[in-house]
Scaffold this motif. Sequence first.
Motif, short mmCIF file in Angstrom:
data_model
loop_
_atom_site.label_atom_id
_atom_site.label_comp_id
_atom_site.label_asym_id
_atom_site.label_seq_id
_atom_site.Cartn_x
_atom_site.Cartn_y
_atom_site.Cartn_z
N UNK A 55 0.80 -1.23 0.00
CA UNK A 55 0.00 0.00 0.00
C UNK A 55 0.82 1.27 0.00
N UNK A 56 2.08 1.18 0.44
CA UNK A 56 2.94 2.37 0.47
C UNK A 56 3.38 2.79 -0.92
N UNK A 57 3.43 1.84 -1.84
CA UNK A 57 3.93 2.15 -3.18
C UNK A 57 2.88 1.95 -4.28
N UNK A 58 1.72 1.43 -3.93
CA UNK A 58 0.66 1.18 -4.91
C UNK A 58 -0.47 2.19 -4.74
N UNK A 59 -1.22 2.39 -5.82
CA UNK A 59 -2.35 3.32 -5.76
C UNK A 59 -3.66 2.55 -5.65
N UNK A 60 -4.70 3.19 -5.14
CA UNK A 60 -6.01 2.53 -5.10
C UNK A 60 -6.47 2.08 -6.49
N UNK A 61 -6.15 2.84 -7.52
CA UNK A 61 -6.55 2.47 -8.88
C UNK A 61 -5.91 1.14 -9.30
N UNK A 62 -4.63 0.94 -8.96
CA UNK A 62 -3.96 -0.32 -9.30
C UNK A 62 -4.60 -1.50 -8.57
N UNK A 63 -4.96 -1.28 -7.34
CA UNK A 63 -5.59 -2.34 -6.56
C UNK A 63 -6.95 -2.70 -7.15
N UNK A 64 -7.71 -1.69 -7.50
CA UNK A 64 -9.04 -1.91 -8.07
C UNK A 64 -8.94 -2.67 -9.41
N UNK A 65 -7.98 -2.32 -10.25
CA UNK A 65 -7.80 -3.02 -11.52
C UNK A 65 -7.55 -4.51 -11.29
N UNK A 66 -6.73 -4.82 -10.29
CA UNK A 66 -6.44 -6.22 -9.98
C UNK A 66 -7.66 -6.93 -9.42
N UNK A 67 -8.43 -6.22 -8.60
CA UNK A 67 -9.61 -6.82 -7.99
C UNK A 67 -10.71 -7.09 -9.03
N UNK A 68 -10.73 -6.32 -10.11
CA UNK A 68 -11.76 -6.50 -11.15
C UNK A 68 -11.41 -7.59 -12.16
N UNK A 69 -10.20 -8.13 -12.10
CA UNK A 69 -9.81 -9.20 -13.01
C UNK A 69 -10.57 -10.49 -12.65
N UNK A 70 -10.85 -11.30 -13.66
CA UNK A 70 -11.57 -12.55 -13.43
C UNK A 70 -10.59 -13.64 -13.00
N UNK A 71 -11.04 -14.56 -12.15
CA UNK A 71 -10.16 -15.65 -11.71
C UNK A 71 -9.89 -16.65 -12.85
N UNK A 72 -8.78 -17.36 -12.75
CA UNK A 72 -8.39 -18.35 -13.75
C UNK A 72 -8.63 -19.75 -13.19
#
Length: 346
Positions: A55-72
């Motif tokens: 969280x110190x080096x990542x942005x909320x937008x980056x986290x949200x993009x990862x969370x919206x990805x579909x599982x494999x």
Amino acid sequence: MDGTSILKDVKRGVVSLIYLFYGQERLLLEEAVTALTQLLTPGGTGDFNYEKFDGKTSTPAQVVNAANMLPVFAEKRLVIVTDAPWFSSEKGEEEGSQKHLYLDPLIEYIGNPSPSTCLVLVAGEKVDGRSKAVKGIKKVGQVVEFTSLRGMDLNKWLDKSLRQRGKKAQSGVFDYLTLAVGNNMSALEQELEKVSLFVGSAEEITMQDVKETASVNSTLNVFNLIDAVSKKDGSAAILQLRELLRTGESDRKIFYLLVRQMRILLQIIPLKKRGVTEAQIASELGLHPYVAKKGVEQSRNFTPQELIQALEILRDVDEKVKTGRGDSLALIEGAIMRMCVKLTDK
């Protein structure tokens, strides 16, 4: 919801879409994160459906993009953010501010989280419950404060941790440990590891084992001082006092611990005469179980009159120190010697 409830839910396979973890007890917090990781991503940190952010080096937008990805080839993804700085009062968002715009992607996601992702946000020791993000997580997920376990819950955790090492504890060991170390679970885990190595192949850990290995605090060490006083052994009492000073304790702190324990003993004696049990004494006087146990043992060596005399001697020391009529340490040593002599006059 607390940390132990989360662990129970995870064991049952009950998982929320979003978690906000925070609190002082980081060991219990890490146990919850590990439990979620083992449940949702069997492949561990190398799993396709596992992603971790700092969280110190990542942005909320980056986290949200990862969370919206579909599982494999799985039902869920697990996205973990450590050291998330977005939930404390210092980082609280304000309408129309840059902070608000910065957190906007995360707040929007919280309002409509992906059903195929478990997002775990690990914050610091405190969060701002008034912030929009925290309020939003409470509606769709879980905000969990991890505090140290206490009482029987802590003893059960200690027993489980010890059994994982193939050991068991003698009665009273856990009460002694929690008084010596406190209820910081990381520190207690270190003490269990230390004593387990000390006993080697032995299966049972005894009270003596723990006394030889545990790092103890001044509350425990002052018992040795009072034991010496109760035996009217002034030399041993002075040696115990100087040992406490050698470990860095101040003479005034030792003095107040001595006064406190004498008062406890004076309260215990009438309770014992009424047939009150050790556990009931601990509850009635608000004492740690080991303090109550030790107090019951020590009270056998004193009469109420002796304890009143001891408290009068200590009160005289306190008055002299506060009015500048003597050196604190010299007065305390003198009081201890007087107690060991005067208490013999019944």
